[in-house]
Write a protein that holds these residues in place. Structure first.
Motif, mmCIF file in Angstrom:
data_model
loop_
_atom_site.group_PDB
_atom_site.id
_atom_site.type_symbol
_atom_site.label_atom_id
_atom_site.label_comp_id
_atom_site.label_asym_id
_atom_site.label_seq_id
_atom_site.Cartn_x
_atom_site.Cartn_y
_atom_site.Cartn_z
ATOM 1 N N ASP A 21 0.847 -1.185 0.000
ATOM 2 C CA ASP A 21 0.000 0.000 0.000
ATOM 3 C C ASP A 21 0.883 1.236 0.000
ATOM 4 O O ASP A 21 2.050 1.190 0.423
ATOM 5 C CB ASP A 21 -0.884 0.030 1.251
ATOM 6 C CG ASP A 21 -2.112 -0.855 1.129
ATOM 7 O OD1 ASP A 21 -2.431 -1.285 -0.003
ATOM 8 O OD2 ASP A 21 -2.746 -1.120 2.162
ATOM 9 N N HIS A 179 1.267 -9.083 -0.354
ATOM 10 C CA HIS A 179 0.914 -7.665 -0.305
ATOM 11 C C HIS A 179 1.023 -7.161 1.125
ATOM 12 O O HIS A 179 0.491 -7.779 2.056
ATOM 13 C CB HIS A 179 -0.512 -7.431 -0.814
ATOM 14 C CG HIS A 179 -0.894 -5.978 -0.801
ATOM 15 N ND1 HIS A 179 -0.433 -5.095 -1.741
ATOM 16 C CD2 HIS A 179 -1.664 -5.258 0.068
ATOM 17 C CE1 HIS A 179 -0.909 -3.892 -1.476
ATOM 18 N NE2 HIS A 179 -1.648 -3.958 -0.374
ATOM 19 N N GLY A 181 0.143 -4.202 3.730
ATOM 20 C CA GLY A 181 -0.769 -3.087 3.923
ATOM 21 C C GLY A 181 -0.188 -2.004 4.811
ATOM 22 O O GLY A 181 0.874 -2.164 5.416
ATOM 23 N N ALA A 204 -5.553 -7.282 3.033
ATOM 24 C CA ALA A 204 -4.263 -7.497 2.373
ATOM 25 C C ALA A 204 -4.261 -8.817 1.602
ATOM 26 O O ALA A 204 -3.729 -8.901 0.484
ATOM 27 C CB ALA A 204 -3.142 -7.488 3.417
ATOM 28 N N THR A 207 -6.111 -8.460 -1.732
ATOM 29 C CA THR A 207 -5.289 -7.806 -2.744
ATOM 30 C C THR A 207 -4.323 -8.799 -3.374
ATOM 31 O O THR A 207 -4.144 -8.826 -4.597
ATOM 32 C CB THR A 207 -4.521 -6.631 -2.125
ATOM 33 O OG1 THR A 207 -5.451 -5.690 -1.579
ATOM 34 C CG2 THR A 207 -3.657 -5.924 -3.158
ATOM 35 N N ASN A 222 -8.820 -2.567 -1.203
ATOM 36 C CA ASN A 222 -8.090 -1.306 -1.107
ATOM 37 C C ASN A 222 -8.426 -0.432 -2.296
ATOM 38 O O ASN A 222 -8.516 -0.887 -3.424
ATOM 39 C CB ASN A 222 -6.575 -1.554 -1.030
ATOM 40 C CG ASN A 222 -6.063 -2.329 -2.218
ATOM 41 O OD1 ASN A 222 -6.584 -3.387 -2.545
ATOM 42 N ND2 ASN A 222 -5.040 -1.809 -2.865
#
Length: 246
Positions: A21, A179, A181, A204, A207, A222
């Motif tokens: 992110d 991923h 976050g 997360a 994603t 997200n």
């Protein structure tokens, strides 16, 4: 050592990609919470974090310390054995709190076990136990949610299937994605903190799973598109700084 070993081994069994992110940062003294789907995913997560410059202390099942070679690596790295349903169980939180106080990152899994399914498909994180929320409340440490997808393509299902999957993975080299976050500071009572942590890790995971086209992910939660993170080089920035981009 464990993180460096993971980054060497994981590319041999799969194709790892990592995103974060926009506000993600692995600050010293943070709790890194990841979803748990496979016996292979700790290595996948450690490889991804090492690529980002982080080498966390891992909280893992105490039984792993009984495996001769692995046990020595875990002990020498200062990783923390988790004894469930044992009078020593509380000790692991003491050790984790001390490590956080020293500015170390702690990697832990909030779930109570692995998904009960035989195929290699993804499924959302199981309900979290209270240990993560209790550690965050005790230390005030932020929680960095991490979602991984694809580790079940390496090992999943029955023991025989897991052995077969690990044996053939170097030939198949399945896609793996992690991923990271943005950190969250948990608030409210124990139940609320646990729910908040579970929600952040689930987001997360979605994603990561969407990135691999996993049907269980439905759609990413997200709003901002993730930033691709290249392989870490010796010239990369300071450990734990995810804000820097190439």
């Amino acid at each position: 050592m464990l993180s460096r070993l993971a980054e060497v081994l994981v590319p041999a069994v799969g194709r790892l990609t990592v995103t974060t992110d926009a506000g993600a940062v692995l600050a010293p003294g943070s709790i890194v919470a990841a979803n748990h789907t496979s016996l292979a995913d700790p290595a996948v997560v450690l490889a991804a974090l090492h690529r980002l410059g982080a080498e966390p202390v891992v909280m893992a099942a105490a039984g792993l310390w009984r495996i001769p070679l692995l046990g020595r690596v875990l002990a020498r790295g200062g990783h923390i054995p988790v004894h469930r349903n044992d009078r020593r169980a509380a000790r692991c939180l003491d050790l984790a709190a001390a490590a956080l106080g020293e500015g170390r990152l702690i990697l832990l899994y909030g779930e109570g076990g692995l998904p009960l399914r035989a195929d290699a498909a993804e499924s959302p994180p199981l309900a979290f136990r209270s240990g993560l929320a209790r550690l965050a409340e005790r230390t005030g440490a932020p929680v960095v949610p991490v979602g991984q997808a694809g580790a079940r393509r390496i090992t999943s299902g029955s023991a025989a299937k897991q052995i077969a999957g690990l044996t053939t993975a170097p030939l198949r080299r399945p896609a793996l994605h992690v991923h990271v976050g943005a950190p969250v500071v948990l608030g409210g009572d124990l139940a609320a903190r646990t729910t908040q942590a579970h929600g952040a890790v689930t987001a997360a995971w979605r994603t990561a799973a969407v990135r691999l086209g996993e049907p269980a992910a439905h759609r990413p939660v997200n709003a901002a598109p993730p930033h691709h993170v290249p392989r870490r080089s010796p010239e990369s920035g300071a450990a734990g700084d995810l804000a820097r981009r190439r």
